[in-house]
Design a protein around this motif. Sequence first.
Motif, PDB file in Angstrom:
ATOM      1  N   ALA A 177      -1.406  -1.482  -4.443  1.00  0.00           N
ATOM      2  CA  ALA A 177      -0.802  -1.819  -5.730  1.00  0.00           C
ATOM      3  C   ALA A 177      -1.788  -2.527  -6.654  1.00  0.00           C
ATOM      4  N   ARG A 178      -2.618  -3.387  -6.098  1.00  0.00           N
ATOM      5  CA  ARG A 178      -3.543  -4.157  -6.924  1.00  0.00           C
ATOM      6  C   ARG A 178      -4.520  -3.242  -7.665  1.00  0.00           C
ATOM      7  N   THR A 179      -5.116  -2.306  -6.956  1.00  0.00           N
ATOM      8  CA  THR A 179      -6.101  -1.416  -7.566  1.00  0.00           C
ATOM      9  C   THR A 179      -5.437  -0.438  -8.531  1.00  0.00           C
ATOM     10  N   ALA A 237      -6.819   5.439  -6.361  1.00  0.00           N
ATOM     11  CA  ALA A 237      -6.714   3.989  -6.506  1.00  0.00           C
ATOM     12  C   ALA A 237      -5.649   3.430  -5.577  1.00  0.00           C
ATOM     13  N   LEU A 238      -4.531   4.116  -5.495  1.00  0.00           N
ATOM     14  CA  LEU A 238      -3.432   3.658  -4.649  1.00  0.00           C
ATOM     15  C   LEU A 238      -3.819   3.662  -3.174  1.00  0.00           C
ATOM     16  N   ALA A 252      -4.358   1.066 -14.352  1.00  0.00           N
ATOM     17  CA  ALA A 252      -3.456   1.173 -15.493  1.00  0.00           C
ATOM     18  C   ALA A 252      -3.918   0.271 -16.633  1.00  0.00           C
ATOM     19  N   GLN A 253      -4.353  -0.927 -16.298  1.00  0.00           N
ATOM     20  CA  GLN A 253      -4.814  -1.857 -17.325  1.00  0.00           C
ATOM     21  C   GLN A 253      -6.100  -1.359 -17.974  1.00  0.00           C
ATOM     22  N   LYS A 254      -6.989  -0.794 -17.174  1.00  0.00           N
ATOM     23  CA  LYS A 254      -8.241  -0.259 -17.700  1.00  0.00           C
ATOM     24  C   LYS A 254      -7.991   0.878 -18.676  1.00  0.00           C
ATOM     25  N   LYS A 255      -6.996   1.713 -18.372  1.00  0.00           N
ATOM     26  CA  LYS A 255      -6.698   2.864 -19.227  1.00  0.00           C
ATOM     27  C   LYS A 255      -5.658   2.522 -20.300  1.00  0.00           C
ATOM     28  N   THR A 292       0.838  -1.201   0.000  1.00  0.00           N
ATOM     29  CA  THR A 292       0.000   0.000   0.000  1.00  0.00           C
ATOM     30  C   THR A 292       0.871   1.247   0.000  1.00  0.00           C
ATOM     31  N   CYS A 293       0.271   2.364  -0.253  1.00  0.00           N
ATOM     32  CA  CYS A 293       0.982   3.642  -0.258  1.00  0.00           C
ATOM     33  C   CYS A 293       1.514   3.937   1.148  1.00  0.00           C
TER      34      CYS A 293
END
Length: 315
Positions: free
Chosen positions: A279-281, A273-274, A286-289, A217-218
């Motif tokens: 990291a997962r979200t 998201a972070l 990134a994959q969605k965009k 996580t952040c």
Amino acid sequence: MKKSKYLKLDRVEFITTYHCTGRCKHCSIGSRLNQPGPHHVPVEKSIEAVRWLKANYPITSLMTFGGEPLLYPEVVCALHSTARDCGIPDRSVITNGYFSKNPERIRQTAQNLLDAGVNDILLSVDAFHQETIPLEPVLIFAQYVAQTAPGVLKLSPAWVVNAAHQDVWNERTRDILAQFAELSLPISQGNDIFMAENAIKNLSQFYPAPCLDLSETCGSLPYTEPLEQIRSISIEPDGSVKACALSIGNLLEDSMDTIVSGYDPYADERSRALLTGGARTLLELAQKKQLPVDLTKCWSVCDLCAQINQAYHKS
């Protein structure tokens, strides 16, 4: 002033310049060095920012680094004298000590730093710096500071993995440090190289293969803080103000008051998201965009975040 509830500021850093006298194989910002663009931070705007920050937050630390900040000593001195006059107690410079071959200029610059109130100098000397940087001018700088203001200067070598690791780079670093022995300078601890930019190209063989932990996580890694509890901001040569790797404004476009009061990490889809899913979200975003992410260069959530931020700037 309306303060952002997400900023708990007590420190400000200036990446004074991205110009440098070194070409280090471990450099974490190697691709940004010596490129066209601003030579150094905007001086007057930066001074205004320091005064405003100290007036509105309990700032206890100001640091200048680079690149090589002492290529522009007048800028460094202006920032530190402002910090001193504002009552900021810890005033630090990170330098490789190589900004001139002229002994008199070297000594005068060192004295100017001390006159400006710099009370902590971290001198980067190791196998990486001394591969391209001559040692003699650096020794002149170190000798002058050590004799004029004992206790101000520390050696700050970079270590592959850690200081105990056995490899050719660390062995060479120990030999270089021995040449400073007669000055009896303290050596800072914990300056261990992490995988980024030049280090990935040149030193990966000394480190485990990248394996991103999607549960990170952040703010979960050492020396990091979550974007919703930011204690330190940095200012770059083009005036950009950053909270960690996230650009939150620019001094050439807005006042520090406007930048700080408007800071909300949940308003940006990357940091949101972070913060909400780690990291997962962030990877899912990134994959969605359809942003390019190379997981073979992600040792941590910070690497993932940096790649995505870079992709945003290019898109």
